[in-house]
Design an enzyme around this catalytic site. Structure first.
Site, PDB file in Angstrom:
ATOM      1  CG  HIS A 132      -0.451   0.268   2.512  1.00 10.83           C
ATOM      2  ND1 HIS A 132      -0.103  -0.731   3.382  1.00 10.83           N
ATOM      3  CD2 HIS A 132      -0.200   1.426   3.163  1.00 10.83           C
ATOM      4  CE1 HIS A 132       0.331  -0.207   4.519  1.00 10.83           C
ATOM      5  NE2 HIS A 132       0.276   1.107   4.404  1.00 10.83           N
ATOM      6  CG  ASP A 162      -0.117  -4.093   2.638  1.00 13.35           C
ATOM      7  OD1 ASP A 162      -0.033  -3.514   1.541  1.00 13.35           O
ATOM      8  OD2 ASP A 162      -0.067  -3.497   3.728  1.00 13.35           O
ATOM      9  CB  SER A 236       3.310   1.847   5.888  1.00 14.89           C
ATOM     10  OG  SER A 236       2.060   1.599   6.454  1.00 14.89           O
TER      11      SER A 236
END
Length: 501
Positions: A132, A162, A236
């Site tokens: 993402h 992911d 992230s």
């Protein structure tokens, strides 16, 4: 998660990538109270070995990078929180009556920037991050720890896990960080999270492993490590490292009522990630296995209703036509207890095993059907032949009883009823006309308008069929009856315990 959801009604679980407008460009610091509140949530009581984490940070920090992407105009603004992962998590919270946080300010640019983190796993420039972080990017730039900026190319990405792998060309070998063993992590173990929150620069936070095996219903690989080390937007893709400095997780998402860290973060385990990363580095993508079934948990009531000694396995609610499961002879009502010689204790076991299988491989499938074990053989399909993945749903509640009464009123499925419910002409079953709120059917989730398609895995064509089958189940001494219920085009098994008359 239920207690958390009750306490934080406005909280949301979001991917921890930061999205900013082009005007505020990638390293802008948001000093709003929501973000500032993260500072008050610093972990207390974590004691570093030998009094300091400095040796670990000194070794690992040079291998941690900042990833900035320019998003395609067609992808910009398509997601309130900036990533497909957020869509999955938003749906999870909407299903539980919770709404996600509002998007950050300054997102009106047609080419917003996305900010995340990553880490170098080979000296020639291979970098791991979250899917993402780079999804929908037209341009990817990596900033090394020493400030060097390098363009990066995408080697491979996998939305289901992911994870993504990118690569940069550097005139000199890059510092690297090694994979660790996440399977050895225990609750209470110390960990460090390294990344670039809010674009302020590489930051290290400390905490402990709060939980293992968190399933957030975002995909077949859900097996998150929950941590209390503060991570925020921009973290992230950054590494989660253990006390030896090895990567034991990839920081991916936060649960937050205010946009900042409240000490509930989630990381992908390294033992899961490194196998997927190796495939992405080699092939660029992963074609996950596919069966074509909708499944749900086997509760104690379901197990009792079908004569299974223990409540384990994955109950098949529906088999899609033309899928590997249908071709292999799997039927609605089967309980899958084994795949390829590995035991299936819960639906999550099946989804993970199937996702890891190579399309075209033939596997043995063990099911519980009509009171006995049946062995089947299925040829696994690829994810390109169907979009439905095995998904677990929770239905029913346990009750103890000994008399055949579940508390529903029934009506036949007439032609007029079929037309009003948009059902095909050949649809059979019985309509639930009423539900006694004080009886087990109501507690198990049965609603007026539901269609009972089968009872104890035997098809029913009328209200009388249902009444007869329910009565027979009660007289046989079973504590519950298994109903296959159709609602809004979806079929689900519901085990309803009998109540005292």
């Amino acid at each position: 998660m239920s207690s958390i959801l009750q306490k934080h009604r406005t909280a949301a679980l979001v991917g921890a990538a930061l999205i900013v407008g082009a005007a505020s460009l990638p390293f802008a610091l948001d000093t709003s109270s929501a973000h500032a509140s993260a500072a008050s949530d610093a972990v207390a009581g974590v004691v570093a070995p030998h009094g300091s984490f400095a040796p670990i940070v000194s070794a690992d920090k040079p291998a941690v990078v900042t990833i900035t992407t320019t998003m395609k105009a067609s992808d910009a603004g398509s997601d309130d929180n900036g990533s497909p992962l957020d869509d999955q998590f938003r749906q999870f919270f909407q299903n539980h009556g919770r709404m996600p946080q509002q998007a950050p300010e300054g997102r009106s640019s047609p080419h917003p920037k996305a900010l995340g983190s990553g880490f170098v796993i080979s000296a020639d420039g291979v970098i791991v991050t979250n899917n993402h972080v780079i999804q929908g990017a037209s341009d990817i730039k990596v900033t090394l720890d020493d400030g060097t900026e390098l363009p990066a190319k995408l080697l491979g990405a996998d939305p289901k896990s992911d994870l993504a792998v990118i690569k940069v060309q550097s005139p000199k070998p890059l510092a690297t960080i090694a994979w660790g063993d996440s399977d050895n992590l225990k609750l209470g173990d110390q960990i460090l999270a390294i990344g670039n929150p809010f674009g302020i620069g590489t930051t290290v936070t400390a905490g402990i492993v709060s939980a293992r095996g968190r399933d957030l219903h975002s995909g077949p690989y859900d097996d998150f490590i929950q941590i209390d080390a503060p991570i925020n937007h921009g973290n992230s893709g950054g590494p989660l490292v253990d006390s030896s400095g090895a990567v034991v997780g990839i920081n991916t998402a936060i649960y937050s009522p205010n946009g900042g860290s409240v000490g509930v973060g989630f990381a992908i385990p390294s033992d899961q990630a490194k196998a997927i990363v190796a495939k992405l580095e080699k092939n660029g993508s992963i074609d996950h296995g596919f069966l074509g079934v909708q499944i749900q948990p086997v509760t104690s009531d379901v197990a009792d209703a079908v004569g299974l000694s223990h409540p384990e396995g994955a109950l098949v609610a529906e088999v899609s036509d033309g899928t590997p499961a249908a071709d292999g002879g799997v039927k609605s009502g089967d309980i899958i207890t084994g795949l390829g010689g590995q035991a299936i204790k819960a639906p999550r076991d099946l989804t993970r095993l199937v996702a890891d299988l190579s399309p075209g491989s033939m596997k043995s499938l063990t099911v519980w059907r009509d009171g006995k074990t049946v062995d089947l053989s299925v040829t696994v399909g690829g994810s390109d032949i169907g979009q439905k993945q095995a998904a677990a749903g929770e239905n029913g509640q346990a009750h103890e009883a000994n008399q055949p009464s579940i508390g529903i009123g029934l009506a036949d499925l007439t032609p007029d009823a079929r037309q009003s419910l948009n059902l095909p002409t050949g649809a059979t079953g019985a309509i639930v006309a009423s539900v006694n709120p004080d009886k087990p059917a109501a507690a198990s989730g049965i609603q007026p308008g539901d269609i009972i398609v089968s009872v104890n895995q035997q098809p029913t064509r009328s209200a009388k069929d249902v009444q007869t089958a329910v009565a027979a189940a009660g007289k046989s001494g079973r504590k519950s009856v298994l109903l296959l219920v159709e609602r809004a085009g979806t079929k689900t098994f519901v085990a309803v315990p009998f109540a005292a008359a």
